[in-house]
Scaffold this active site. Structure first.
Site, PDB file in Angstrom:
ATOM      1  N   GLU A   1       0.863  -1.179   0.000  1.00  0.00           N
ATOM      2  CA  GLU A   1       0.000   0.000   0.000  1.00  0.00           C
ATOM      3  C   GLU A   1       0.898   1.227   0.000  1.00  0.00           C
ATOM      4  O   GLU A   1       1.942   1.233   0.627  1.00  0.00           O
ATOM      5  CB  GLU A   1      -0.894   0.062   1.247  1.00  0.00           C
ATOM      6  CG  GLU A   1      -2.014  -0.946   1.262  1.00  0.00           C
ATOM      7  CD  GLU A   1      -1.650  -2.221   2.001  1.00  0.00           C
ATOM      8  OE1 GLU A   1      -0.589  -2.250   2.665  1.00  0.00           O
ATOM      9  OE2 GLU A   1      -2.414  -3.187   1.911  1.00  0.00           O
TER      10      GLU A   1
ATOM     11  N   TYR B   1       7.606   2.231  -7.840  1.00  0.00           N
ATOM     12  CA  TYR B   1       6.914   0.949  -7.946  1.00  0.00           C
ATOM     13  C   TYR B   1       6.436   0.682  -9.374  1.00  0.00           C
ATOM     14  O   TYR B   1       6.582  -0.424  -9.881  1.00  0.00           O
ATOM     15  CB  TYR B   1       5.751   0.882  -6.955  1.00  0.00           C
ATOM     16  CG  TYR B   1       6.223   0.927  -5.516  1.00  0.00           C
ATOM     17  CD1 TYR B   1       7.252   0.113  -5.077  1.00  0.00           C
ATOM     18  CD2 TYR B   1       5.656   1.806  -4.604  1.00  0.00           C
ATOM     19  CE1 TYR B   1       7.706   0.167  -3.764  1.00  0.00           C
ATOM     20  CE2 TYR B   1       6.096   1.860  -3.292  1.00  0.00           C
ATOM     21  CZ  TYR B   1       7.121   1.037  -2.886  1.00  0.00           C
ATOM     22  OH  TYR B   1       7.563   1.094  -1.594  1.00  0.00           O
TER      23      TYR B   1
END
Length: 133
Positions: free
Chosen positions: A90, A102
């Protein structure tokens, strides 16, 4: 030379919290060091087929030197060697640097957790990366 080590250190938790986490067989924290200086760390939790990244951080003065990418790649490499199938995490909606890291590492957004962060009430974006070749 930058060494990647699995060891207990006090960031972001107190020493007692970190030692309690290390007592769990599925928890690990890795630090990237230059001598005694901590440059970056990543903490993870895993099952047999899934790795969850709990936290990834780089000391502010070292952020533009690629240490975040290096420690993330090290964690993904270890997960592949252990036979894990996917990685999830998260990230705060406003953390654009982490989202870019990411995404460039193969993660894709799969959902949102509304008001996940209790300190600010911010939503969390859920990202997943497949480790299958």
């Amino acid at each position: 030379m930058h060494a990647l080590e699995r060891r207990c250190f006090s960031l972001p938790w107190s020493e007692a919290q970190c030692r309690a986490a290390f007592a769990q067989p599925a928890f690990a924290a890795f630090g990237l060091f230059r001598g005694p200086e901590l440059l970056a760390y990543i903490s993870v939790y895993h099952t047999l087929d899934e790795l969850e990244i709990l936290n990834l951080a780089v000391v502010p003065e070292e952020r533009r030197k690629g240490f975040g990418r290096r420690i993330l790649n090290a964690a993904l490499h270890v997960a592949r060697k252990m036979g894990m199938q996917k990685v999830l995490l998260e990230v705060r909606v406003g953390n654009h640097a982490a989202i870019a890291l990411y995404r460039s590492s193969g993660f894709r957004q799969v959902g949102v957790r509304p008001r996940y962060y209790t300190d600010s009430g911010e939503d969390a974006l859920i990202y997943v990366c497949s480790l299958q070749e």
